[in-house]
Each structure stands twice: as C-alpha cells, then as structure tokens.
Design a protein around this motif. Sequence first.
Motif, PDB file in Angstrom:
ATOM      1  N   TYR A  23      39.968  65.699  58.446  1.00  0.00           N
ATOM      2  CA  TYR A  23      40.989  64.696  58.140  1.00  0.00           C
ATOM      3  C   TYR A  23      41.154  64.396  56.651  1.00  0.00           C
ATOM      4  CZ  TYR A  23      40.551  64.292  63.147  1.00  0.00           C
ATOM      5  OH  TYR A  23      40.512  64.585  64.489  1.00  0.00           O
ATOM      6  N   TYR A  40      49.783  68.961  74.312  1.00  0.00           N
ATOM      7  CA  TYR A  40      48.725  67.980  74.017  1.00  0.00           C
ATOM      8  C   TYR A  40      49.064  66.668  74.749  1.00  0.00           C
ATOM      9  CZ  TYR A  40      44.939  65.805  71.402  1.00  0.00           C
ATOM     10  OH  TYR A  40      43.761  65.152  71.050  1.00  0.00           O
ATOM     11  N   GLY A 142      42.088  57.373  71.832  1.00  0.00           N
ATOM     12  CA  GLY A 142      42.357  58.760  71.436  1.00  0.00           C
ATOM     13  C   GLY A 142      41.340  59.765  71.940  1.00  0.00           C
ATOM     14  N   SER A 143      40.281  59.296  72.611  1.00  0.00           N
ATOM     15  CA  SER A 143      39.166  60.169  73.009  1.00  0.00           C
ATOM     16  C   SER A 143      38.426  60.711  71.782  1.00  0.00           C
ATOM     17  CB  SER A 143      39.633  61.322  73.920  1.00  0.00           C
ATOM     18  OG  SER A 143      38.550  61.776  74.719  1.00  0.00           O
ATOM     19  N   ASN A 147      34.610  63.607  70.474  1.00  0.00           N
ATOM     20  CA  ASN A 147      34.236  64.492  69.366  1.00  0.00           C
ATOM     21  C   ASN A 147      32.787  64.276  68.938  1.00  0.00           C
ATOM     22  OD1 ASN A 147      37.540  63.942  68.132  1.00  0.00           O
ATOM     23  ND2 ASN A 147      36.852  65.755  69.234  1.00  0.00           N
ATOM     24  N   TYR A 184      44.586  72.858  73.628  1.00  0.00           N
ATOM     25  CA  TYR A 184      43.870  73.217  72.383  1.00  0.00           C
ATOM     26  C   TYR A 184      44.256  74.621  71.889  1.00  0.00           C
ATOM     27  CZ  TYR A 184      41.394  68.919  73.142  1.00  0.00           C
ATOM     28  OH  TYR A 184      41.121  67.574  73.298  1.00  0.00           O
ATOM     29  N   GLU A 258      34.300  71.964  66.223  1.00  0.00           N
ATOM     30  CA  GLU A 258      34.524  70.713  66.960  1.00  0.00           C
ATOM     31  C   GLU A 258      34.143  70.859  68.419  1.00  0.00           C
ATOM     32  OE1 GLU A 258      38.215  67.658  66.802  1.00  0.00           O
ATOM     33  OE2 GLU A 258      38.592  69.342  68.129  1.00  0.00           O
ATOM     34  N   SER A 260      34.994  68.637  72.039  1.00  0.00           N
ATOM     35  CA  SER A 260      35.821  67.559  72.567  1.00  0.00           C
ATOM     36  C   SER A 260      35.384  67.367  74.020  1.00  0.00           C
ATOM     37  CB  SER A 260      37.288  67.963  72.451  1.00  0.00           C
ATOM     38  OG  SER A 260      38.118  66.863  72.636  1.00  0.00           O
TER      39      SER A 260
HETATM   40  C1  AVI Z   1      40.778  63.316  67.590  1.00  0.00           C
HETATM   41  N1  AVI Z   1      40.331  64.098  68.748  1.00  0.00           N
HETATM   42  C2  AVI Z   1      40.165  63.258  69.912  1.00  0.00           C
HETATM   43  C3  AVI Z   1      41.127  65.298  69.006  1.00  0.00           C
HETATM   44  C4  AVI Z   1      40.624  65.996  70.297  1.00  0.00           C
HETATM   45  O1  AVI Z   1      41.449  66.223  71.179  1.00  0.00           O
HETATM   46  O2  AVI Z   1      39.416  66.248  70.412  1.00  0.00           O
HETATM   47  C5  AVI Z   1      41.086  66.279  67.845  1.00  0.00           C
HETATM   48  C6  AVI Z   1      41.768  67.566  68.152  1.00  0.00           C
HETATM   49  N2  AVI Z   1      41.231  68.754  68.017  1.00  0.00           N
HETATM   50  C7  AVI Z   1      42.106  69.680  68.384  1.00  0.00           C
HETATM   51  N3  AVI Z   1      43.206  69.073  68.795  1.00  0.00           N
HETATM   52  C8  AVI Z   1      43.031  67.757  68.648  1.00  0.00           C
END
Ligand code: AVI
Length: 299
Positions: A23, A40, A142-143, A147, A184, A258, A260
């Motif tokens: 970010y 999304y 936002g969940s 992460n 994703y 990452e 999720s």
């Molecule tokens: C911020 N977070 C909850 C998003 C997620 O869905 O884990 C970040 C993200 N990574 C890829 N798309 C969105």
Amino acid sequence: MLKDDVIAGLSLPQKSLPPKYFYDAAGSRLFERICRLPEYYLTRAELALTRRHLGSIARFAGRGCELLEYGSGESLKTRLLIRALRPAAYLPVDISADALRAATQRLSREFPWLRIAPVHGDFSRPVTLPKSRSRRVVYFPGSTIGNLTPDEAHAFLSMTRGQAARMLVGVDLKKDANVLHAAYNDSRRVTAAFNLNLLARINRELGADFDLRRFAHYAFYNAPLGRIEMHLVSLARQSVRLGLHRFAFDAGESIHTENSYKYSIEEFRALAADAGFTGKKVWLDRQGLFALHGLTAKT
Ligand code: AVI
Ligand code: SAH
C-alpha cells in the motif's frame, strides 16, 4: 522498516514479503480498482450487507461512540456507518499516508460536523492513539483480518480488546474455490498489477533492480489451510540486486506476498473467543458470501 523486512524476507528458504507493503500511493489506487472489479465480490457483498442491516449494526455499536477503524483505506463502507451512528469522532488508522489523506479530505467535506483524527500507523505493532473522550468501537472491515495469520489475528484482537469493548469485523467466508480463484485472478489483471507493484515499489524506494517482466502473478486457493495465497513467480533463473545484497532465484521459484484467510462463522467465532471476545452477532449479505461479526469483550 521496508529495507530490513525486504532483506529478511528474501533471505528465507521460501522467500516472502509482508503484504502491508503493497500500500504505497500506487498500491492503494490499484486496491481501489480491485474493489470495483466484477470478480472481486468482497467489497460489493460487504457494502450490501451493511446497507441491509444498518439499523441493527448501528444499534450494536451505539450512537455517539468514537469509531476507531483499522486499515481504513478509502473509508467506503464507513460512510454508511457514520451516517447511521453520528459518532462523536472518527479515528481512521492506515499505513498508507496517501489513502488516509484522501479519505480524510473527502469525509470532512461530506460530514462537516464530524471530528476526524487520522492516525498514520502500522497495526501490526501497538499504535499510539489520541486520548479517548467517549466509548470506543473498533471497526475492521474488508476482511483485512484475513491477511493476518491466525496467530497475528489473535495478537491483533488481543490488542484491540484493550481499546474497545465492542468490535465490528468484516470476514470473507469460505466458499466455492472457483469463485475465490476468479476474485484473485481477475480478467483485467488488476490484481496482477497490484501484486507486481510490490517489486516496483522496492525498485523505486530501495533502488533494487527487479525486472518486472521476469516475474508473474500467481494466486490459488490452498484448501487445507483455508486461504488464498498470492505469489510472484520468477520466470527464469536470475539474480536481483538490492544495495550490497544479491538474491538468487531459480526458474519457478516464488516470493510469497500475501495470504487471504477465509473463515466460516464458527471458525472466526472460535478465533475471537480465544482472544477474549464473544461473537453473538453476525450479519450476512443475501448471497451468504461475506460476514460482519459483532464482537463483545468477555468480562
Ligand atoms: C485487503 N485485503 C482484504 C485484500 C484481500 O482480498 O485479501 C487484498 C487483496 N489482495 C488481492 N486482492 C485483494
Ligand atoms: N477497509 C478498506 C480497505 C481494505 S484494504 C476496505 O474495506 O475496503 C487494507 C487496508 O489496510 C489498506 O488501506 C492498507 O493500507 C491498510 N493496511 C494494511 N496493512 C496495514 C498495517 N499493518 N497497518 C495499518 N494499515 C494497514
């Protein structure tokens, strides 16, 4: 510190980078585009459930509280809550100075009566907050909690337990792996650009020489661990320079960027209970894609 964390992460056997570094200004803009993508569903589902249950969510939080939001970003869903709650103050906390500034400006135009106290900080460490003047409620939509690893989520909830007796936490639910995969791996490749921007940021800020054409976005649902994993896969055998450091990559080797995590209602309640909260309230969208949990600190 970005530099220390990048050197430490790229030195691990499974190379990894902390997702909080996505970010910068460009990354925050890319994330805002992700939220508007057809695949999304998370943002739309959470907005829909917030509209659908606004009265009951507002009653749970209580009018006139101080609303403390972690990872506030563009404060999109928050505007609904602010209208319904008329909070005494709004305290958005975010690591992205640009997102925080833009959101604060927009909100102060929209709600001239609202006291806004933005906090530029990293919630993976204790954050110094302004003194509270009335009862605080933590909002973590936002969940973003997904992460964090379950251990990090536990540490985060234990920290916020000392800050507020009530919390609203947005959590993405477990669902068909194809739906998760599409979210994703969007067709416009905005998520790929978001992932690759991490390397671009490391080049910009630390003078590294990642060749972005030689890394590819890769995201998949790891069902046994209940999480989407995002990686950047090296397309060739190569090495990358960062100051005096050199990092070697085999063809096919990845940097894990990452996780999720997706939680069923019961799984998330168990996590919250371990950290000292009871989760009696939960609100869902009509399609049952996303959950907003109302947590109360155990006494
Ligand atoms: C911020 N977070 C909850 C998003 C997620 O869905 O884990 C970040 C993200 N990574 C890829 N798309 C969105
Ligand atoms: N709450 C918004 C944004 C979610 S994106 C929504 O629901 O749409 C995640 C947000 O958390 C981003 O704005 C990012 O800058 C912020 N963030 C991620 N890791 C952080 C950390 N360790 N400390 C503070 N903010 C963080």
